[in-house]
Design an enzyme around this catalytic site. Structure first.
Site, mmCIF file in Angstrom:
data_model
loop_
_atom_site.group_PDB
_atom_site.id
_atom_site.type_symbol
_atom_site.label_atom_id
_atom_site.label_comp_id
_atom_site.label_asym_id
_atom_site.label_seq_id
_atom_site.Cartn_x
_atom_site.Cartn_y
_atom_site.Cartn_z
ATOM 1 C CD GLU A 322 -3.260 0.598 2.058
ATOM 2 O OE1 GLU A 322 -4.363 0.150 1.680
ATOM 3 O OE2 GLU A 322 -3.011 0.839 3.246
ATOM 4 C CG HIS A 351 7.096 -29.724 3.182
ATOM 5 N ND1 HIS A 351 7.703 -30.938 2.935
ATOM 6 C CD2 HIS A 351 7.783 -29.160 4.200
ATOM 7 C CE1 HIS A 351 8.696 -31.107 3.792
ATOM 8 N NE2 HIS A 351 8.772 -30.040 4.574
ATOM 9 C CE LYS A 455 -11.780 2.309 1.671
ATOM 10 N NZ LYS A 455 -11.275 3.276 2.613
HETATM 11 O O1 LIG Z 1 -8.796 2.519 10.040
HETATM 12 P P1 LIG Z 1 -9.757 2.728 8.942
HETATM 13 O O2 LIG Z 1 -10.036 4.161 8.669
HETATM 14 O O3 LIG Z 1 -11.021 1.954 9.177
HETATM 15 O O4 LIG Z 1 -9.105 2.177 7.636
HETATM 16 C C1 LIG Z 1 -8.804 0.831 7.448
HETATM 17 C C2 LIG Z 1 -8.034 0.644 6.163
HETATM 18 O O5 LIG Z 1 -8.869 1.001 5.092
HETATM 19 C C3 LIG Z 1 -8.419 1.638 3.948
HETATM 20 O O6 LIG Z 1 -8.972 0.988 2.872
HETATM 21 C C4 LIG Z 1 -6.962 1.883 3.741
HETATM 22 O O7 LIG Z 1 -6.526 1.482 2.479
HETATM 23 C C5 LIG Z 1 -6.095 1.255 4.786
HETATM 24 O O8 LIG Z 1 -4.859 1.909 4.772
HETATM 25 C C6 LIG Z 1 -6.723 1.372 6.133
HETATM 26 O O9 LIG Z 1 -5.852 0.837 7.088
#
Ligand SMILES: O=P(O)(O)OC[C@H]1O[C@H](O)[C@H](O)[C@@H](O)[C@@H]1O
Length: 529
Positions: A322, A351, A455
């Site tokens: 990332e 293995h 997302k």
């Molecule tokens: O901690 P949060 O805001 O719930 O985010 C959780 C995760 O979601 C995102 O998709 C990011 O890509 C991550 O870097 C992050 O750790």
């Protein structure tokens, strides 16, 4: 290369760090002798950039953020008194809270001592805590951790079933920096419902770790959860394991968070040195550059020979991929950068896929992790004069050698033992290597613009599903996916419409019936009567 020449190369390049109980061997990476010198000016620039970052520069320009995970282990470094106080008071809060949970000063709704923790989070809000819990957990832990790190309902049911009647003695920790991650929100809602089914009030069993004012923070405040712990915008999710994100679950589990922070701080001090040869993180970054041509041309296979480190490669996958996997560099040029990371543990993987590593496509280099101390108890002999630990060591050495003979490169991190200090060291070592490597290839290691696309697309799928269900609910005759897409005025979305309908129809409680005859384009869907 003959064995004695190799030994010379080994002794020449071995980076010994007695303060960390760690050494790094890069002798089985095939870089030419001139390579480190050739890269030295770039390394020095990377050290300078890191120094500026640690001093509070806006090292994440896209998001206009400072990058402060190193301050978490050494508050004196933080650029303002306010930040120093925030870090110190969060740490006090964590220690104090854990002590009050352990001693029973804070009890559950039924006045019982909490004995389990259920951590709800994803990505950087789960991988670090999971790695630490697995690496350091013992049967004598103060509290037993479990995790909800997905929106898979069956996965959640398994965890709830495992907790069974113990839910009343389980403290739920909802972790989300943004406070609005859907998977985490769903895990929280499902957990709330599970408590409700058990006749319990979720708020009296819940704490939050999140940014001030986030959706989660506001909910926790409004519902009166037991406690709230802070996350700050200057700590990235994937480098948050030494903040409350990792420290709160670890402290509750009964792990030594002081030692973990001390290990990370000690490693930060060693890897802050600007003499590349003495700096294991710099050497790792240098080797990544050499092995991948500074362009991800080879994958990194992580092979720790220790069961406790099984989740290390998973944790590193996020930390590295990332951070490094970026379309554009800091100058806005398209560079499609990255470095693939995978692996589980040795000798188990021997293995599984080591066959391909030795004889197949040579598109990787290996990072071995060797742990010198075998076990707490004395070892039995499995053959005369030989223990299981000797075999583990032998398999590690054997694989390293066998790969070398076939021109496959590797480096080896050797640590004395797996304890909280060493886990802190390993976390800090890779964080620093990632930061330095990002400078070498000129990418912003601290943002993740690519994650948003998935997302947003997922949000669009859910919105489309709602439209489909609305349409079917109007009592239509059975229709094909094409007809439904057309009725919604979105004929081009037919494939997605079909996929949504097939998913709904496969789940009897979702109210969609299907007649699956002929080509999928002719399948017909309607609302169940
Ligand atoms: O901690 P949060 O805001 O719930 O985010 C959780 C995760 O979601 C995102 O998709 C990011 O890509 C991550 O870097 C992050 O750790």
């Amino acid at each position: 290369m003959g064995d004695l020449t190799l030994w010379k190369r080994y002794t020449t390049y071995l980076c010994l760090c007695p303060k960390l109980g760690l050494s790094l061997d890069i002798s089985r990476m095939g870089f030419p002798e001139a390579f480190p010198d050739h890269m030295e000016p770039s390394m020095q620039r990377a050290f300078t950039a890191m120094k500026e970052l640690e001093a509070g520069a806006v090292a994440n320009p896209d998001e206009q953020r400072m990058v402060g995970h190193y301050w978490l282990r050494n508050t004196a470094l933080a650029p303002t008194g306010e930040i120093r106080d925030q870090i110190a008071s969060a740490l006090d809060q964590i220690k104090n809270f854990s002590q009050r949970i352990h001693s029973g000063t804070i009890t559950s709704q039924n006045n019982e001592i909490f004995k389990n923790i259920l951590i709800i989070g994803i990505g950087g809000s789960a991988l670090g805590p999971q790695f630490v819990a697995e690496a350091l957990g013992t049967s004598g832990d103060r509290m037993k951790p479990s995790f909800l790190d997905n929106t898979d309902p069956d996965g959640m049911d398994r965890v709830f079933a495992e907790l069974g009647d113990d839910l009343g003695r389980t403290l739920a920790i909802v972790i989300s920096k943004s406070g609005s991650t859907k998977e985490t929100r769903n895990g929280m809602l499902e957990t709330q419902a599970a408590y409700r089914r058990a006749g319990l009030e979720f708020a009296r069993h819940a704490v939050a770790v999140t940014g001030a004012g986030s959706e989660l923070d506001r909910l926790a405040a409004a519902e009166g959860w037991i406690a709230r712990f802070p996350m700050w915008d200057w700590v990235g999710g994937r480098t948050s394991v030494t903040s409350a994100v990792g420290l709160l679950p670890a402290a509750l589990q009964g792990l030594d968070i002081t030692a973990l922070l001390a290990g990370a701080a000690a490693c930060d001090a060693v890897t802050r040195q600007t003499e590349t040869r003495q700096n294991p993180a710099a050497l790792m970054a240098l080797m990544w550059h050499y092995a991948t041509n500074g362009h991800g041309e080879k994958d990194m296979v992580m092979l720790p020979y220790k069961d406790r480190l099984l989740l290390f490669s998973r944790y590193l996958q996020q930390l590295i991929m990332e951070s490094i996997g970026k379309e554009a560099d800091l100058g806005g040029n398209i560079v499609t950068q990255g470095m693939t990371v995978y692996g589980n543990k040795g000798s188990t993987d021997q293995h599984a896929y080591v066959q391909q590593l030795r004889e197949g496509v040579a598109n990787f280099f290996v990072t071995f992790v060797e742990v010198l101390y075998d076990r707490e108890k004395p070892s039995m002999q499995v053959e005369e004069g030989v223990t299981s630990g000797d075999f583990l060591f032998g398999f590690f050495q054997g694989t390293r050698q066998a790969l070398y003979e076939k021109g496959r490169e590797s480096m080896t991190i050797t640590v004395e033992r797996i304890d909280a200090f060493t886990v802190g060291v390993l976390i800090a070592l890779f964080e620093r290597a990632v930061g330095l490597y990002a400078s070498l290839i000129n990418v912003n290691a601290y943002h993740q613009p690519g994650v948003e696309a998935g997302k947003k697309a997922a949000g669009a799928v859910i919105a489309l599903q709602k439209e489909i269900v609305g349409l079917l609910g109007k009592g239509q005759n059975a229709m094909t996916a094409g007809e439904i897409a057309a009725s919604l005025g979105k004929p081009e979305a037919v494939e997605q419409v079909f996929a949504i309908l097939r998913h709904l129809a496969a789940n009897p409680d979702r109210g969609v019936a299907a007649v699956c005859e002929g080509n999928v384009g002719e399948w017909r869907f309607r609302a169940k009567q």
